[in-house]
Design a protein around this motif. Structure first.
Motif: not given
Length: 318
Positions: A98-100, A252-264, A266-277
């Motif tokens: 999975l993405s980080m 860090w996960a978002v930064l590593f994903g974008y800068l190192v692993f080429g992950d992005h 999306d809006l549902p993922m961001l919403l899920g991150i906010l809810l779980i955090c």
């Protein structure tokens, strides 16, 4: 652990905790860089071998090497032994497939699992606000996974299993209480990974390349460094202040994903991150208010909770 003497010490503790969770994130990124070229059992085993380098620094004054094997409850010690091995394997699988950001967000279900297990096994009274946090966490998970709209993989199963195994470890800590030495519960996890993963890796063992050795060293040594920093942080700041800093790993996960692993993300993922955090932070806040037994639920590595769990020797003497 000494009581914080003022705002400066508390600030120092929080900064050390941020540094610790950054080290954990770099450790996870290191094992992801192997891209599944080695089995998760082998990666977990070799990482644990490198992690032994931190063992002497995690021993408190008065601790002995034999304390690593002593326990007041052998059954819970063995459960911790198995749970850490299972959680480490699950986390390595998750970060491999999975993405980080997605791996972290699912592993961060750990506080929800802890709440449920606390009711079932510790007979703890949980109020509406903590149950609401559980519901919010699982809603966030459904948004991230989007079952029926996207294909789920073994990585998703590994991430959830990693969080579940970590929750079992937290429950073990709380059930045993402060009479157990931190080094004993920490060692139960390390030994579990070494023994169980050592056996499971034999069938598919491969000699790592020099580059893979570098990543494996980073995986183990950075995790050990993180545990040491977190133990130091607990000398300056209370657990209630340390717990929320774990969510910095998502950055860090978002930064590593974008800068190192080429992950992005999306809006549902961001919403899920906010809810779980948000779910995890609400759980931490309610546990503090209700004076729930420590340690706090720390993800994604249950070893972190082992080094900040209170011991009887840490309590102020009357």
């Amino acid at each position: 652990m000494t009581e914080p003497k003022g705002a400066d010490q508390a600030f120092k503790g929080v900064m050390l905790a941020f540094a610790a969770f950054a080290a954990y994130a770099f450790s996870d990124a290191s094992v992801k860089m192997i891209h599944g070229a080695l089995s998760p059992y082998q990666s977990s085993f070799i990482g644990a071998v490198f992690g032994l380098a931190g063992f002497p620094f995690l021993m408190k004054p008065g601790d002995r090497v034999t304390d690593a094997f002593r326990t007041s409850n052998r059954a819970l010690w063995l459960l911790r032994f198995v749970a850490q091995a299972a959680g480490t394997i699950g986390s390595v699988v998750a970060f491999t497939h999975l993405s980080m950001a997605e791996a972290f967000v699912l592993i961060f279900l750990l506080p929800c699992f802890v709440t449920i297990m606390s009711v079932v096994f510790l007979k703890e009274q949980v109020g509406i606000k903590r149950w609401s946090a559980v519901v919010i966490g699982f809603v966030g998970t459904l948004i991230v996974l989007r079952p029926g709209f996207r294909e789920l993989s073994i990585g998703h199963l590994g991430a959830v299993f990693g969080g579940l195994s970590g929750a079992i470890s937290i429950i073990c800590y709380r059930a045993i209480g402060p009479t157990e030495k931190n080094i004993s519960m920490y060692s139960a996890g390390v030994l579990g990974v070494l023994v169980i993963c050592g056996v499971l890796m034999v069938a598919d063992f491969r000699i790592p390349t020099s580059e893979q050795w570098l990543y494996l060293a980073g995986f183990g040594l950075l995790a050990a460094l993180a545990a040491i920093l977190l133990m130091k942080a607990a000398n300056y700041a209370p657990a209630a202040m340390i717990g929320p800093t774990q969510y910095s790993q998502m950055i860090w996960a978002v930064l590593f994903g974008y800068l190192v692993f080429g992950d992005h993300v999306d809006l549902p993922m961001l919403l899920g991150i906010l809810l779980i955090c948000g779910s995890g932070l609400l759980t931490l806040q309610r546990e503090r208010v209700r004076n729930v037994p420590l340690p706090v639920a720390v993800a994604p590595d249950a070893q972190a909770s082992a080094v900040i769990a209170p011991e009887a020797s840490d309590q102020p003497k009357a």
